[in-house]
Design an enzyme around this catalytic site. Structure first.
Site, PDB file in Angstrom:
ATOM      1  N   ARG A 215      65.233 -38.168  54.866  1.00  0.00           N
ATOM      2  CA  ARG A 215      64.996 -36.736  54.515  1.00  0.00           C
ATOM      3  C   ARG A 215      63.558 -36.348  54.893  1.00  0.00           C
ATOM      4  NH1 ARG A 215      69.506 -35.199  54.373  1.00  0.00           N
ATOM      5  NH2 ARG A 215      68.705 -33.328  53.281  1.00  0.00           N
ATOM      6  N   GLU A 244      61.719 -28.021  58.581  1.00  0.00           N
ATOM      7  CA  GLU A 244      62.711 -28.252  59.440  1.00  0.00           C
ATOM      8  C   GLU A 244      63.557 -26.888  59.641  1.00  0.00           C
ATOM      9  OE1 GLU A 244      66.886 -30.710  58.991  1.00  0.00           O
ATOM     10  OE2 GLU A 244      65.235 -31.941  59.075  1.00  0.00           O
ATOM     11  N   HIS A 263      68.235 -33.417  63.722  1.00  0.00           N
ATOM     12  CA  HIS A 263      68.975 -33.903  62.812  1.00  0.00           C
ATOM     13  C   HIS A 263      70.538 -33.714  63.110  1.00  0.00           C
ATOM     14  CE1 HIS A 263      69.039 -32.920  57.971  1.00  0.00           C
ATOM     15  NE2 HIS A 263      70.114 -34.067  58.493  1.00  0.00           N
TER      16      HIS A 263
END
Length: 302
Positions: A215, A244, A263
């Site tokens: 994460r 993000e 991601h």
């Protein structure tokens, strides 16, 4: 069993669930199970009383804590996709690690740069790697790393042995000080937020490389940027960041010792192709009065 899929239904999971003997319905038609693939703002404000299980399509669920608090009180149980993407994320981790060590970002821009050649590293050169949060992805990564012959330390909360690792320990200053690579796979909690920060980076060797496929907030982005810029860290590979997405003008993008992927350690094709059988399995376990295979402990948050 009746199930629904929100917020944006996908054909493959629905077909897989129907093949398992279940019936797809709309949310207002009182389903027993909800397949959920959105963010916290996408979750229905209210669930029909018929809903007993919510199957989440992804593994990291820290952004759904308010959802858990609201609906678990009504007896709804939640399952995530933990373990479903161990192979895809482990392979992506290996790709990031190799890209950083082989200086892919730097050599892609220049030919015959002797300095870059000198900086290139190989995983088989008697390296030590620590997997911080060595669950299912970590176990798979250990298998993928076996041909390189490096020493691997699995780090978890219990210190319980992880198959394939040379040693399993709990997190300590010695872990930060005695490894060349750190692969971040821990769940995001208040205890793990910014666990890589200026203080822990200072404990690492100057040649250390950090890979984050867990994460984004596991790493203090400001501290990481400073360390990569001043040479306190040799490199980083990031599939997740904080914030993000990373702003287009963020200095990390321009550093040739930092490889960033958007991601994509796991991709939607695998999410939609695998979640249906897992949801069906979890429902069978629920019906049998057992704990679901990927049941979320709503008190712990994962």
């Amino acid at each position: 069993m009746k199930f629904t899929y929100v917020p944006k239904p996908k054909e493959q999971p629905i077909a897989d669930m129907e093949a398992a003997g279940h019936t797809y319905v709309a949310l207002e038609d009182n389903p027993d199970m909800v397949l959920f693939g959105g963010g916290p703002d996408d979750f229905p404000d209210e669930l029909p009383e018929s809903v007993k299980v919510v199957q989440i399509l992804y593994a990291g669920v820290e952004n759904l804590q308010d959802v858990f608090a609201k609906h678990a009180a009504n007896g709804v149980r939640f399952a995530n996709a933990g373990g479903l993407y161990d192979d895809t994320v482990a392979e992506s981790t290996l790709a990031l690690l190799l890209a950083v060590e082989h200086r892919i970002k730097a050599v892609s821009n220049e030919w015959n740069n002797t300095q870059i050649f000198a900086e290139k590293q190989y995983l088989f050169e008697d390296r030590k790697l620590a997997i911080i949060g060595a669950g299912g992805i970590g176990k798979t990564l250990i298998r993928f790393l076996e041909p390189f012959g490096m020493s691997i330390t699995a780090v978890n909360r219990s210190g319980r042995e992880v198959e394939g690792a040379d040693q399993t320990v709990t997190l300590s200053d010695e872990v930060w000080a005695n490894h060349d690579y750190f692969v971040m796979l821990a769940p995001l909690t208040e205890a793990t937020r910014h666990m890589v920060n200026a203080e822990t980076i200072a404990k690492m060797p100057d040649n250390a490389v950090v890979i984050n496929v867990g994460r984004g907030p596991l790493i203090d982005t400001e501290a990481l940027t400073e360390a990569l810029t001043n040479g306190t860290l040799r490199g980083a590979g990031l599939d997740v960041t904080e914030p993000e997405p990373l702003p287009a003008d963020h200095p990390l993008w321009s550093l040739d010792n930092c490889v960033i992927t958007p991601h994509t350690a796991n991709i939607p094709r695998f999410m939609t192709g695998r979640i249906g059988p897992l949801a069906a399995k979890n429902w069978d376990l629920f019906e049998a009065g057992e704990k679901m295979s990927t049941e979320v402990d709503v008190e712990v948050g994962y």
